[in-house]
Design a protein around this motif. Structure first.
Motif, mmCIF file in Angstrom:
data_model
loop_
_atom_site.group_PDB
_atom_site.id
_atom_site.type_symbol
_atom_site.label_atom_id
_atom_site.label_comp_id
_atom_site.label_asym_id
_atom_site.label_seq_id
_atom_site.Cartn_x
_atom_site.Cartn_y
_atom_site.Cartn_z
ATOM 1 N N TYR A 113 0.858 -1.175 0.000
ATOM 2 C CA TYR A 113 0.000 0.000 0.000
ATOM 3 C C TYR A 113 0.894 1.225 0.000
ATOM 4 O O TYR A 113 1.789 1.354 0.836
ATOM 5 C CB TYR A 113 -0.896 -0.003 1.243
ATOM 6 N N SER B 158 -6.770 -1.205 -2.058
ATOM 7 C CA SER B 158 -8.121 -0.634 -1.958
ATOM 8 C C SER B 158 -8.693 -0.766 -0.544
ATOM 9 O O SER B 158 -9.467 0.076 -0.101
ATOM 10 C CB SER B 158 -9.059 -1.291 -2.968
ATOM 11 N N HIS B 159 -8.296 -1.808 0.174
ATOM 12 C CA HIS B 159 -8.744 -2.008 1.555
ATOM 13 C C HIS B 159 -8.317 -0.827 2.432
ATOM 14 O O HIS B 159 -9.097 -0.303 3.219
ATOM 15 C CB HIS B 159 -8.148 -3.323 2.080
ATOM 16 N N TRP B 160 -7.059 -0.403 2.281
ATOM 17 C CA TRP B 160 -6.519 0.673 3.114
ATOM 18 C C TRP B 160 -6.970 2.044 2.632
ATOM 19 O O TRP B 160 -7.120 2.961 3.437
ATOM 20 C CB TRP B 160 -4.999 0.562 3.186
ATOM 21 N N VAL B 161 -7.205 2.188 1.337
ATOM 22 C CA VAL B 161 -7.751 3.449 0.825
ATOM 23 C C VAL B 161 -9.124 3.685 1.439
ATOM 24 O O VAL B 161 -9.433 4.787 1.898
ATOM 25 C CB VAL B 161 -7.832 3.430 -0.720
ATOM 26 N N THR B 162 -9.952 2.636 1.483
ATOM 27 C CA THR B 162 -11.292 2.735 2.063
ATOM 28 C C THR B 162 -11.223 3.149 3.534
ATOM 29 O O THR B 162 -12.062 3.910 4.013
ATOM 30 C CB THR B 162 -12.037 1.394 1.940
#
Length: 126
Positions: A75, A111-115
């Protein structure tokens, strides 16, 4: 973009308090940063524990590089001066509060950490 990136040389749980390890021959050691929205388990970014939104990071060894290659599940975590994360836009349209980004290993897709809004913070509100 200047074409110059910063790649971390590793997060070490053995250097949680000052004084840290010997001065590296290349790069710099940075301590006192915090993760906002997750925690570091020694190898990867993982979910924050309940009630622990902001957690300390161990010392990071930054190495200047010209060409950074992703090694899979990483990430690109933004680094901000404060938890506010916003600031006046500079001439290039980037927030003055944004410093750089650091690639952190993760077992989750980016995308998990962006969310979750994961970021590294230099100065916490605590």
């Amino acid at each position: 973009s200047s074409g110059i990136n910063a790649e971390y040389g590793g997060l070490s749980s053995s250097s949680w308090c000052y004084p840290g390890p010997a001065v590296p021959e290349a790069g710099i050691l940075v301590h006192g940063l915090s993760l906002d929205g997750a925690r570091w388990d020694g190898n990867n970014v993982v979910e924050a524990l309940p009630g622990k939104q902001v957690t300390p990071l161990p010392e990071i060894h930054f190495l200047p590089t010209q060409d950074v290659r992703s090694s899979g599940m990483e990430y690109e975590c933004p680094v901000y001066r404060t938890q506010e994360r916003c600031g006046e836009l500079n001439e290039s349209g980037v927030s003055a509060n944004f410093i750089t980004s650091v690639r952190l290993c993760s077992e989750q897709p980016p995308s998990h950490w962006v969310t979750r809004g994961l970021a590294i913070i230099c100065q916490t509100e605590d």
